[in-house]
Design an enzyme around this catalytic site. Structure first.
Site, mmCIF file in Angstrom:
data_model
loop_
_atom_site.group_PDB
_atom_site.id
_atom_site.type_symbol
_atom_site.label_atom_id
_atom_site.label_comp_id
_atom_site.label_asym_id
_atom_site.label_seq_id
_atom_site.Cartn_x
_atom_site.Cartn_y
_atom_site.Cartn_z
ATOM 1 N N GLY A 1 -2.097 -4.307 1.011
ATOM 2 C CA GLY A 1 -2.230 -5.554 1.756
ATOM 3 C C GLY A 1 -1.258 -6.637 1.354
ATOM 4 O O GLY A 1 -1.267 -7.723 1.921
ATOM 5 N N SER B 1 0.809 -1.216 0.000
ATOM 6 C CA SER B 1 0.000 0.000 0.000
ATOM 7 C C SER B 1 0.842 1.266 0.000
ATOM 8 O O SER B 1 0.375 2.320 -0.422
ATOM 9 C CB SER B 1 -0.935 0.020 1.209
ATOM 10 O OG SER B 1 -0.201 -0.135 2.407
ATOM 11 N N ASP C 1 -4.442 6.517 10.464
ATOM 12 C CA ASP C 1 -4.084 5.152 10.879
ATOM 13 C C ASP C 1 -2.665 5.059 11.421
ATOM 14 O O ASP C 1 -2.259 4.042 11.964
ATOM 15 C CB ASP C 1 -4.285 4.156 9.736
ATOM 16 C CG ASP C 1 -3.429 4.455 8.510
ATOM 17 O OD1 ASP C 1 -2.448 5.218 8.617
ATOM 18 O OD2 ASP C 1 -3.750 3.923 7.432
ATOM 19 N N HIS D 1 0.139 4.998 7.010
ATOM 20 C CA HIS D 1 0.316 5.422 5.618
ATOM 21 C C HIS D 1 0.615 6.916 5.511
ATOM 22 O O HIS D 1 -0.073 7.724 6.142
ATOM 23 C CB HIS D 1 -0.924 5.076 4.794
ATOM 24 C CG HIS D 1 -1.200 3.620 4.738
ATOM 25 N ND1 HIS D 1 -2.040 2.983 5.633
ATOM 26 C CD2 HIS D 1 -0.735 2.663 3.901
ATOM 27 C CE1 HIS D 1 -2.081 1.701 5.348
ATOM 28 N NE2 HIS D 1 -1.299 1.469 4.309
ATOM 29 N N ASN E 1 4.237 -5.642 5.783
ATOM 30 C CA ASN E 1 3.068 -6.358 6.309
ATOM 31 C C ASN E 1 3.476 -7.644 7.027
ATOM 32 O O ASN E 1 2.843 -8.056 7.997
ATOM 33 C CB ASN E 1 2.089 -6.679 5.182
ATOM 34 C CG ASN E 1 1.325 -5.448 4.760
ATOM 35 O OD1 ASN E 1 1.091 -4.574 5.561
ATOM 36 N ND2 ASN E 1 0.949 -5.371 3.509
#
Length: 235
Positions: A100, A63, A211, A214, A128
């Site tokens: 993701g 992402s 969040d 990002h 991730n």
């Protein structure tokens, strides 16, 4: 430095490195090579091509590369493309970032992404994996498999590896070994290394979306400058 809590399956955060959405187009377009004119009074003359085919830079990541939460034109790969265009360099940008994405996912689709050869391959994956606490041995093997596939399908390509870091939620030993994994892979495979993709952005609240993972538009501009410092000498 304060780190925000992990965000589920959201990729990148201020991890390390991104795969198929985003900005840019994948194929270079080749223009006509030459036109030949003849005359009864003059020998045959050749007109040079107006421009050479562009080379391809492919950004392969999660992402972070895909530009989650911002417009595709505001993500760092697109900003790199603008720098290249302003300098008149003969490269086109392909954003193969997929939100993701894990290293296992990247490994499974790399063959499809590299259906056509590329000239520069920027690998941004693993964040991730780290946020989920996946075994580092698997992350290492998957990244190595991606590197091997690039070498097999585009032997001439220059590979750039984007390093990542994670907060110590999984323990300091895991976080430290995760950080060192990128340098070790770069040394082993003689890759160009971006030490930390999110340098100056990771953990900085105003440069990240709510969040905490990002980058904002301003954060992507800083990431683009970090990447450009490493990428420009290659081009």
């Amino acid at each position: 430095m304060k780190f925000s809590r992990l965000a589920g399956s959201v990729i990148g955060g201020w991890l390390l490195l991104s795969v198929v959405t985003g900005c840019g187009s994948s194929d270079s377009k080749t223009e006509s090579t030459a036109e030949t004119t003849t005359s009864s009074a003059k020998p045959t003359a050749t007109k040079p091509a107006d421009s050479a085919p562009k080379k391809t830079i492919l950004f392969y990541g999660n992402s972070l590369t895909a530009g989650y939460g911002v417009e595709p034109s505001q993500a760092f790969p697109a900003l790199i493309g603008k720098k290249i265009d302003s300098l008149g360099l003969g490269y086109s940008i392909v954003n193969a970032g997929l939100s993701g994405e894990t290293t296992a996912g990247g490994k499974s689709r790399i063959g499809w992404v590299l259906r056509k050869p590329v000239d520069v391959f920027v690998l941004e994956l693993g964040g991730n994996d780290g946020l989920r606490g996946l075994p580092l041995s698997a992350t290492r093997q998957n990244l190595q498999a991606i590197i091997d596939t690039v070498r097999a399908k585009s032997p001439q390509a220059q590979i750039v590896l984007a390093g990542m870091q994670i907060p110590p939620n999984m323990g300091t030993t895991y976080a430290n070994e995760f950080r060192e994994l990128y340098k070790q892979l770069a040394d082993k495979n003689k890759l160009v290394l971006i030490p930390f993709l999110l340098e100056g952005v990771g953990g900085v609240q105003k440069l990240n979306q709510p969040d905490g993972i990002h980058p904002t538009v301003a954060g992507h501009r800083i990431v683009a400058n970090t990447v450009w410092q490493v990428l420009q000498p290659i081009l």
